[in-house]
Design a protein around this motif. Structure first.
Motif, short mmCIF file in Angstrom:
data_model
loop_
_atom_site.label_atom_id
_atom_site.label_comp_id
_atom_site.label_asym_id
_atom_site.label_seq_id
_atom_site.Cartn_x
_atom_site.Cartn_y
_atom_site.Cartn_z
N ILE A 1 2.61 3.59 -11.12
CA ILE A 1 1.64 3.86 -10.34
C ILE A 1 2.62 4.40 -9.70
CG2 ILE A 1 -0.07 3.19 -9.29
CD1 ILE A 1 -0.62 0.58 -10.73
N ALA A 2 1.78 5.46 -9.47
CA ALA A 2 2.01 7.21 -8.23
C ALA A 2 1.30 6.36 -7.05
CB ALA A 2 2.39 8.56 -8.33
N PRO A 3 2.27 6.02 -5.59
CA PRO A 3 1.87 6.06 -4.53
C PRO A 3 0.62 7.00 -3.96
CG PRO A 3 4.12 5.70 -4.20
CD PRO A 3 3.76 6.06 -6.07
N GLY A 4 -0.44 6.63 -3.28
CA GLY A 4 -1.11 7.44 -3.13
C GLY A 4 -2.35 6.84 -2.66
N ARG A 5 -3.40 7.06 -2.55
CA ARG A 5 -4.49 7.04 -2.23
C ARG A 5 -5.48 7.48 -2.99
NH1 ARG A 5 -6.77 4.88 2.60
NH2 ARG A 5 -5.17 3.80 4.20
N ALA B 1 1.12 -1.35 0.09
CA ALA B 1 -0.14 -0.44 0.09
C ALA B 1 1.13 1.15 0.04
CB ALA B 1 -1.20 -0.13 1.59
N GLU B 2 2.23 1.36 1.05
CA GLU B 2 2.38 2.11 0.59
C GLU B 2 3.70 2.63 -0.55
OE1 GLU B 2 5.38 0.96 4.63
OE2 GLU B 2 4.23 2.22 5.40
N GLY B 3 3.65 1.87 -1.06
CA GLY B 3 4.50 1.78 -2.63
C GLY B 3 3.23 2.38 -3.74
N GLY B 4 1.84 2.07 -3.15
CA GLY B 4 1.49 2.12 -4.37
C GLY B 4 0.37 2.60 -4.42
N LEU B 5 -1.57 2.18 -5.13
CA LEU B 5 -2.31 3.33 -5.34
C LEU B 5 -3.38 2.63 -4.13
CD1 LEU B 5 -3.36 5.98 -6.45
CD2 LEU B 5 -4.32 4.06 -7.80
#
Ligand SMILES: *[C@@H]1O[C@H](CO)[C@@H](O)[C@H](O)[C@H]1NC(C)=O
Ligand SMILES: *[C@@H]1O[C@H](CO)[C@@H](O)[C@H](O)[C@H]1NC(C)=O
Ligand SMILES: *[C@@H]1O[C@H](CO)[C@@H](O)[C@H](O)[C@H]1NC(C)=O
Ligand SMILES: *[C@@H]1O[C@H](CO)[C@@H](O)[C@H](O)[C@H]1NC(C)=O
Ligand SMILES: *[C@@H]1O[C@H](CO)[C@@H](O)[C@H](O)[C@H]1NC(C)=O
Ligand SMILES: *[C@@H]1O[C@H](CO)[C@@H](O)[C@H](O)[C@H]1NC(C)=O
Ligand SMILES: *[C@@H]1O[C@H](CO)[C@@H](O)[C@H](O)[C@H]1NC(C)=O
Ligand SMILES: *[C@@H]1O[C@H](CO)[C@@H](O)[C@H](O)[C@H]1NC(C)=O
Ligand SMILES: *[C@@H]1O[C@H](CO)[C@@H](O)[C@H](O)[C@H]1NC(C)=O
Length: 527
Positions: A326-330, A59-63
């Motif tokens: 994919i830029a990490p985030g929410r 999750a920290e490295g992904g969306l």
């Protein structure tokens, strides 16, 4: 070099980028699909006592998605939706779920993600829980639906007698379903082990997943790995390392083992040198099974759970990971498991099947940080029926319930009476209306004059959608037959107890301690 050859070279390289994606540059696809893991179950979605460090890392490295939907509130139809990009009422995976005696399954004329990527030269492998039918001679197993290879238990591990859930031989919470044959572990269409040893199952799955990754990476072949966990469906089980390992009891232990498997897969992608060229998608098939109470998962602040068309039934955790792209985030954009198929097809440059698709390409959300191409989502109940049709519609942040109904998976003793199976189907006219952004728990009905335009718009969307919906013939209602039940010793007696085959490595201590007779007795005296 003259101008013409430069022009040709430029043209060729543009052409290659747009059309010719050579095999080496085609991305690998890994789908990690959890079972009955609810919106509130992972640490990264706020659970205080779960232990899911690898999913947190992902999750920290992904969306991370906060508005992601399973295509159905129960297992088989959700899986059909994921693999076909279509609501399962189209493929006939309704009502409810398939059982070991089901003679139906996902129809062969449906196009799965595996079949799509195969047209681009992918190697396709599945590990884990299939739940889209076995059928006569295993005709509905994954190897007949686009997968080159399959290793797994083809349905829920409670659709069989269960006796040994925790290493080395602690019993399961109950005896599960004594009416069926022992749960089989399939290798393609052959039974490798029956009953499956749950305490070694994850090691077996992980070993296969890793060898798939290593083998394809070595060969330079793009691959699609669909890894569907038995975890964290009840009865929870775990190997030595995870027995009593968490603060969250057996559910936590099961989830921690799932997390370990995720870590193993990620480590293998890295050590095989393909992490940079792999899209990893993690999600769950439906909400938590609340009838199993503290052994059944958690929907966080969402209403009800598995089986219902409230948010807790279908809104699930989801993570997309691909550091290169994919830029990490929410993200709060709307998406769902039916979107995987068009996303993957477009990503690998494959043609979409010429059928009515319900999924949309997630590329704008994943790769461009843009708005979702999806602004609606339709909720079909566990027992969908053309007479009632869609139970609820989401449109942007609004959700209108035309019908509500409780369901056994959301528990007869639920503190919220709307979730209980005794909450009979109720027609709402006008529909109940909620603003999910302001009211994710579906508490405050907005269905007043002020919102009449929203309701009219939703009604229009619903009518239009339903007027074109073609319901597939039910595969679940086809007559059941014990003749199709997996048995490693065809036509043996006394059926079904005789269906036992152990791998040589088995110590088989528990069966000899208990004695098969005791099992036969248990089987038929269960109330
Ligand atoms: C598959 O075949 C059935 C039965 O002929 C048909 O009703 C259905 O529309 C077909 N589905 C697809 C996706 O072609
Ligand atoms: C299953 O196998 C048996 C024996 O080989 C054969 O008679 C039968 O037609 C097969 N059924 C299907 C649906 O393939
Ligand atoms: C097993 O079969 C019996 C007899 O058909 C039925 O009453 C019972 O509900 C079944 N049990 C389960 C767990 O499905
Ligand atoms: C699985 O089946 C394939 C062929 O169908 C075979 O080559 C392989 O050895 C089998 N694996 C195991 C673990 O039995
Ligand atoms: C865990 O520990 C408790 C008490 O220490 C024990 O009763 C139980 O059997 C253990 N095993 C599992 C799988 O929970
Ligand atoms: C993830 O899982 C692996 C094993 O699969 C484990 O060694 C590791 O400690 C876990 N945690 C993190 C944060 O990687
Ligand atoms: C639901 O329907 C059943 C059967 O018609 C009825 O017996 C029961 O009272 C109803 N439950 C409620 C809460 O109205
Ligand atoms: C929802 O609100 C509308 C409009 O106020 C009302 O007619 C309807 O009865 C309400 N539904 C419920 C179940 O309270
Ligand atoms: C399952 O595997 C474990 C680990 O190898 C072993 O100790 C246990 O006895 C096996 N269970 C059965 C029922 O054979």
């Amino acid at each position: 070099m003259n101008l013409l050859s430069v022009a040709i070279l430029v043209f060729l390289s543009i052409f290659t980028v747009c059309h010719g994606k050579d095999k080496a540059s085609l991305p690998n696809i890994v789908i990690l699909f959890a079972d009955d893991v609810g919106y509130g179950d992972l640490e990264v979605y706020g659970h205080p006592t779960s232990s899911t460090p690898n999913l947190t890392k992902l999750a920290e490295g992904g969306l991370v998605f906060t508005q992601f939907y399973a295509g159905a509130p129960v297992c088989s139809p959700s899986r059909a939706a994921l693999l076909t990009g279509r609501y399962a009422v189209r493929s006939g995976i309704y009502p409810g779920v398939l059982v070991p005696t089901s003679t139906g399954g996902l129809p062969h004329n449906e196009t799965t993600i595996a079949e799509i990527v195969k047209t681009r030269g992918y190697s396709t492998s599945m590990v884990g829980k299939w739940h889209l039918g076995v059928g006569e001679n295993g005709t509905y197993l994954p190897t007949n639906q686009g997968f080159d290879e399959y290793l797994g238990v083809p349905y829920s591990h409670d659709m069989c007698p269960c006796y040994n859930c925790f290493y080395p031989n602690d019993p399961c919470w109950n005896t599960c379903d004594l009416n069926y044959t022992y749960c089989p572990l399939f290798n393609n269409t052959d039974i490798l082990e029956q009953p499956v040893n749950l305490t070694t199952l994850d090691a077996t799955y992980v070993q296969r997943a890793k060898s798939v990754i290593q083998r394809n990476a070595n060969a330079g072949t793009p691959f699609f790995l669909y890894y569907a966990f038995q975890h964290a469906h009840h009865p929870q089980f775990a190997s030595k390392e995870f027995r009593n390992a968490t603060a969250r009891g057996t559910f936590g232990d099961s989830l921690a083992e799932l997390d370990w498997c995720v870590g193993q897969v990620m480590e293998q992608l890295e050590s095989s040198g393909v992490l940079d060229n792999t899209l990893v998608l993690f999600t769950s098939d439906n909400g938590p099974s609340l009838r199993n109470e503290n052994r059944g998962g958690n929907a966080g602040l969402l209403k009800c759970g598995k089986g219902t068309t409230y948010e807790g039934g279908q809104r699930v955790p989801a993570i997309a990971y691909w550091p290169q792209r994919i830029a990490p985030g929410r993200t709060t954009e709307l998406a769902g498991n039916m979107d995987f198929l068009p996303t993957i097809a477009n990503l690998v440059g494959a043609t979409l099947p010429s059928v009515a698709l319900d999924g949309v390409d997630m590329a704008p959300i994943l790769f461009e940080g843009k708005k979702s191409a999806r602004d609606t989502f339709f909720y079909y109940f566990t027992e969908p029926n053309p007479k009632y049709g869609i139970y609820a519609v989401r449109y942007n942040q609004y959700k209108a319930h035309y019908y509500t109904q409780g369901q056994q998976n959301s528990d007869e003793f639920n503190h919220d009476k709307d979730c209980r199976p005794s909450a009979n189907r109720t027609l709402h006219d006008p529909p109940l209306l909620y603003d999910l952004d302001l009211d994710p728990s579906e508490n405050y009905n907005l269905s007043s004059k002020e919102y009449s335009q929203i309701l009219a718009k939703i009604q229009e969307i619903k009518s239009q959608f339903e007027s074109t919906m073609v319901w597939g013939e039910s595969q679940v209602k086809k007559p059941t037959s014990t003749a199709v039940e997996p048995c490693c010793k065809k036509d043996c007696t006394p059926f079904p107890d005789c269906c036992q085959c152990h791998r040589p490595s088995w110590s088989s201590s528990i069966l000899s301690t208990l004695g098969n007779k005791d099992f036969a007795k248990l089987r038929w005296t269960r109330n």
